[in-house]
Write an enzyme that holds these catalytic residues in place. Structure first.
Site, PDB file in Angstrom:
ATOM      1  N   HIS A  17       9.124  -3.986  -8.171  1.00  9.18           N
ATOM      2  CA  HIS A  17       8.250  -2.863  -8.546  1.00  9.18           C
ATOM      3  C   HIS A  17       7.077  -3.359  -9.397  1.00  9.18           C
ATOM      4  CE1 HIS A  17      12.193  -0.360  -8.259  1.00  9.18           C
ATOM      5  NE2 HIS A  17      11.471  -0.080  -7.197  1.00  9.18           N
ATOM      6  N   LYS A  41      19.131  10.676  -3.481  1.00 12.42           N
ATOM      7  CA  LYS A  41      20.424  10.102  -3.868  1.00 12.42           C
ATOM      8  C   LYS A  41      20.607  10.306  -5.367  1.00 12.42           C
ATOM      9  CE  LYS A  41      17.343   6.399  -3.131  1.00 12.42           C
ATOM     10  NZ  LYS A  41      16.788   5.198  -2.922  1.00 12.42           N
ATOM     11  N   ARG A  90       8.851  -4.139   1.601  1.00  9.53           N
ATOM     12  CA  ARG A  90       9.561  -5.418   1.494  1.00  9.53           C
ATOM     13  C   ARG A  90       9.717  -6.060   2.848  1.00  9.53           C
ATOM     14  NH1 ARG A  90      14.069  -2.489  -1.935  1.00  9.53           N
ATOM     15  NH2 ARG A  90      13.225  -0.879  -0.601  1.00  9.53           N
ATOM     16  N   SER A 128      16.810  -1.963  -6.339  1.00 18.87           N
ATOM     17  CA  SER A 128      17.475  -1.456  -7.549  1.00 18.87           C
ATOM     18  C   SER A 128      18.988  -1.455  -7.358  1.00 18.87           C
ATOM     19  CB  SER A 128      17.003  -0.035  -7.858  1.00 18.87           C
ATOM     20  OG  SER A 128      15.630  -0.019  -8.128  1.00 18.87           O
TER      21      SER A 128
END
Ligand code: ADP
Length: 156
Positions: A17, A41, A90, A128
């Site tokens: 990030h 989520k 990514r 994460s």
């Protein structure tokens, strides 16, 4: 004044990030890094913890402002007078979801553009959830998160 928003769960913020944010501050006058209050989520860290970790990690970036928001991203972007939403990529696996979101947001407001910034190769695997998993088993997360977050997570 060119203003952009970088929204995310940031559960927690990672070096991937930060890499995207460092690219964004080269392109924009102001970057709102905005933690999503109601992600799809259930987050591991509370909203105030996620915001606090972002603030600790981003204190040195003068163009960056850490905030949080609830509800539609487009409404938040309008409120901030931001014409650009930034998302990070990514790998190809991010593309489907990101493409769908960008098109949905364009449908809601065609004047707000989503742009994608690509991370450095060395962060391409980083997420994460991976950081949370490794940290929960006491594994080494150095380099995966900013130093302040590493210290904080290893205390827990
Ligand atoms: P979300 O739950 O909204 O996907 P995240 O906090 O996981 O929120 O990610 C926010 C944005 O940052 C997304 O666009 C995601 O693809 C991107 N991102 C996450 N990790 C990385 C990384 N290692 N490198 C580049 N971009 C990343």
């Amino acid at each position: 004044m060119k203003t952009a928003i970088y929204p995310g769960s940031f559960d927690p913020v990672t070096s991937g990030h930060i890499d995207i944010i460092e690219r964004a501050v080269k392109l924009f006058d102001r970057v709102y890094v905005a933690a999503i209050g109601n992600p799809e989520k259930e987050p591991f860290f509370s909203l105030s913890e996620r915001v606090e970790m972002l603030q600790l990690s981003l204190a040195k970036y003068k163009k960056v402002k850490v905030e949080s928001f609830d509800g539609l991203l487009i409404d938040y972007a309008r409120k901030k007078k931001a014409a650009t939403i930034i998302r990070g990529l990514r790998a190809i696996s991010d593309f489907d979801y990101e493409f769908q979101m960008a098109l949905a947001n364009r449908k809601l407001d065609s004047k707000i553009e989503t742009i994608f910034l690509m991370t450095r190769g060395r962060y391409a695997y980083l997420s994460s959830s991976m950081v949370r998993q490794i940290a929960s088993f006491g594994g080494d997360i150095s380099g995966m998160v900013p130093k302040v977050i590493e210290r904080r997570l290893s205390r827990e």
